[in-house]
Design a protein around this motif. Sequence first.
Motif, PDB file in Angstrom:
ATOM      1  N   GLU A 184      14.624  -8.187 -10.764  1.00  0.00           N
ATOM      2  CA  GLU A 184      14.460  -8.215  -9.309  1.00  0.00           C
ATOM      3  C   GLU A 184      14.942  -6.915  -8.667  1.00  0.00           C
ATOM      4  OE1 GLU A 184      14.148 -12.219 -10.873  1.00  0.00           O
ATOM      5  OE2 GLU A 184      15.604 -10.602 -11.200  1.00  0.00           O
ATOM      6  N   ALA A 185      15.963  -6.302  -9.259  1.00  0.00           N
ATOM      7  CA  ALA A 185      16.458  -5.026  -8.734  1.00  0.00           C
ATOM      8  C   ALA A 185      15.382  -3.956  -8.815  1.00  0.00           C
ATOM      9  CB  ALA A 185      17.693  -4.586  -9.516  1.00  0.00           C
ATOM     10  N   ARG A 186      14.619  -3.975  -9.903  1.00  0.00           N
ATOM     11  CA  ARG A 186      13.509  -3.032 -10.018  1.00  0.00           C
ATOM     12  C   ARG A 186      12.419  -3.368  -8.998  1.00  0.00           C
ATOM     13  NH1 ARG A 186       8.737  -2.505 -14.616  1.00  0.00           N
ATOM     14  NH2 ARG A 186       7.385  -1.358 -13.193  1.00  0.00           N
ATOM     15  N   GLU A 187      12.091  -4.645  -8.885  1.00  0.00           N
ATOM     16  CA  GLU A 187      10.994  -5.062  -8.011  1.00  0.00           C
ATOM     17  C   GLU A 187      11.321  -4.846  -6.537  1.00  0.00           C
ATOM     18  OE1 GLU A 187      10.535  -9.079  -9.277  1.00  0.00           O
ATOM     19  OE2 GLU A 187       9.231  -8.569 -10.984  1.00  0.00           O
ATOM     20  N   ALA A 188      12.597  -4.838  -6.186  1.00  0.00           N
ATOM     21  CA  ALA A 188      12.995  -4.673  -4.787  1.00  0.00           C
ATOM     22  C   ALA A 188      12.476  -3.365  -4.211  1.00  0.00           C
ATOM     23  CB  ALA A 188      14.514  -4.738  -4.660  1.00  0.00           C
ATOM     24  N   VAL A 189      12.458  -2.309  -5.028  1.00  0.00           N
ATOM     25  CA  VAL A 189      12.023  -1.011  -4.524  1.00  0.00           C
ATOM     26  C   VAL A 189      10.533  -1.030  -4.217  1.00  0.00           C
ATOM     27  CG1 VAL A 189      12.013   1.470  -4.940  1.00  0.00           C
ATOM     28  CG2 VAL A 189      13.830   0.062  -5.911  1.00  0.00           C
ATOM     29  N   SER A 190       9.752  -1.713  -5.041  1.00  0.00           N
ATOM     30  CA  SER A 190       8.314  -1.831  -4.770  1.00  0.00           C
ATOM     31  C   SER A 190       8.068  -2.615  -3.484  1.00  0.00           C
ATOM     32  CB  SER A 190       7.616  -2.521  -5.947  1.00  0.00           C
ATOM     33  OG  SER A 190       7.710  -1.742  -7.118  1.00  0.00           O
ATOM     34  N   LEU A 191       8.868  -3.650  -3.264  1.00  0.00           N
ATOM     35  CA  LEU A 191       8.732  -4.422  -2.028  1.00  0.00           C
ATOM     36  C   LEU A 191       9.070  -3.562  -0.815  1.00  0.00           C
ATOM     37  CD1 LEU A 191      10.382  -7.780  -3.198  1.00  0.00           C
ATOM     38  CD2 LEU A 191       7.936  -7.314  -2.885  1.00  0.00           C
ATOM     39  N   LEU A 192      10.116  -2.749  -0.938  1.00  0.00           N
ATOM     40  CA  LEU A 192      10.493  -1.857   0.157  1.00  0.00           C
ATOM     41  C   LEU A 192       9.431  -0.779   0.362  1.00  0.00           C
ATOM     42  CD1 LEU A 192      14.313  -1.397  -0.553  1.00  0.00           C
ATOM     43  CD2 LEU A 192      13.270  -2.741   1.277  1.00  0.00           C
ATOM     44  N   ALA A 193       8.830  -0.322  -0.730  1.00  0.00           N
ATOM     45  CA  ALA A 193       7.781   0.701  -0.633  1.00  0.00           C
ATOM     46  C   ALA A 193       6.600   0.195   0.173  1.00  0.00           C
ATOM     47  CB  ALA A 193       7.328   1.115  -2.031  1.00  0.00           C
TER      48      ALA A 193
END
Length: 334
Positions: free
Chosen positions: A302-311
């Motif tokens: 989820e920590a990795r995926e959070a950046v894509s969501l913010l992007a």
Amino acid sequence: MALASASPFSGFPSHKFLFSNPRNLLPSIRMASEAGGLGEFSSRSALSSPSPPKILDSHLHVWASPQEAAGSYPYFPGQEPSIPGDANFLLKCMSEAGVDGALIVQPINHMFDHSLVTSVLKKHPSKFIGCCLANPAEDGTGIRQLEDLVLKDGYRAVRFNPYLWPSGQKMTNEIGKAMFYRAGELGVPVGIMCMKGLSLHISEIEELCEIYPSTIVLLDHMGFCKPPMTDEKHNTFSSLLKLARFPQVYVKFSALFRISRKQYPYEDAGDLLSQVISNYGANRVMWGSDFPFVVKECGYKEAREAVSLLANQIPLSSSDLEWIMGRTLGQLFQ
């Protein structure tokens, strides 16, 4: 066999090449970034390569399992961890998240005994590189230890923890300056942890950057700057953005649970990221998880995926996202 052990940091220009003459090259790199040159290079590389962009974690830790600690790798007294952080657990999390490689930062749980992290680096040379912990002992032994860790054990960065300096002394004391300068000579970036607030250490960072422009600086966890809610916090975040004037300074967009005021997916961190990119350029920003602490906060994947969501929220271009999620770190640490 060579293909199987290829480093995830390969395929990017070496930072030792890029900064072989930092006084001349660093301003050129900054101008290229502002002109879009590095972004165009990123796009061309992505088009010419059939493989997907590599995902690299710029900030995580490992420490011994209780069994390992009882044997060869004891914890530093008083620093016994309360959560698991062994290498096998990390590798499992990285595999599930699709993360290709990482920079391991020496944890305070083993203080200046680097034997556990060194063993992990040697066992998985195609997966990890290491960031050692600076020992600011007044007798100067930390400088020799830094040299040995870099030249003999292959560490690629060093962390300055200002709270390990002797009481009442700063990172700009004689030992701090000597280690900072030596790191630049060795071609290893200095990561700086400002856990108690960037405002407490901003003048030290500025002084070191002004005196030693050849030493690369990595600001851990975005200087621990949260979305500002007071004038004082606005000023602190502004000082973080102004550090971009030093072309050797890079920002770790890491440990989002430490810099956000909200729960996952840390939506309020999006505006922080947008401003940091506007000032530094995506090619000076890198994602980091802060494993294993992040596992109980939101999970490693989820920590990795959070950046894509913010992007998607900002929004962020695919090229910029590629820089943040691996290309920046890969360029520095081929």
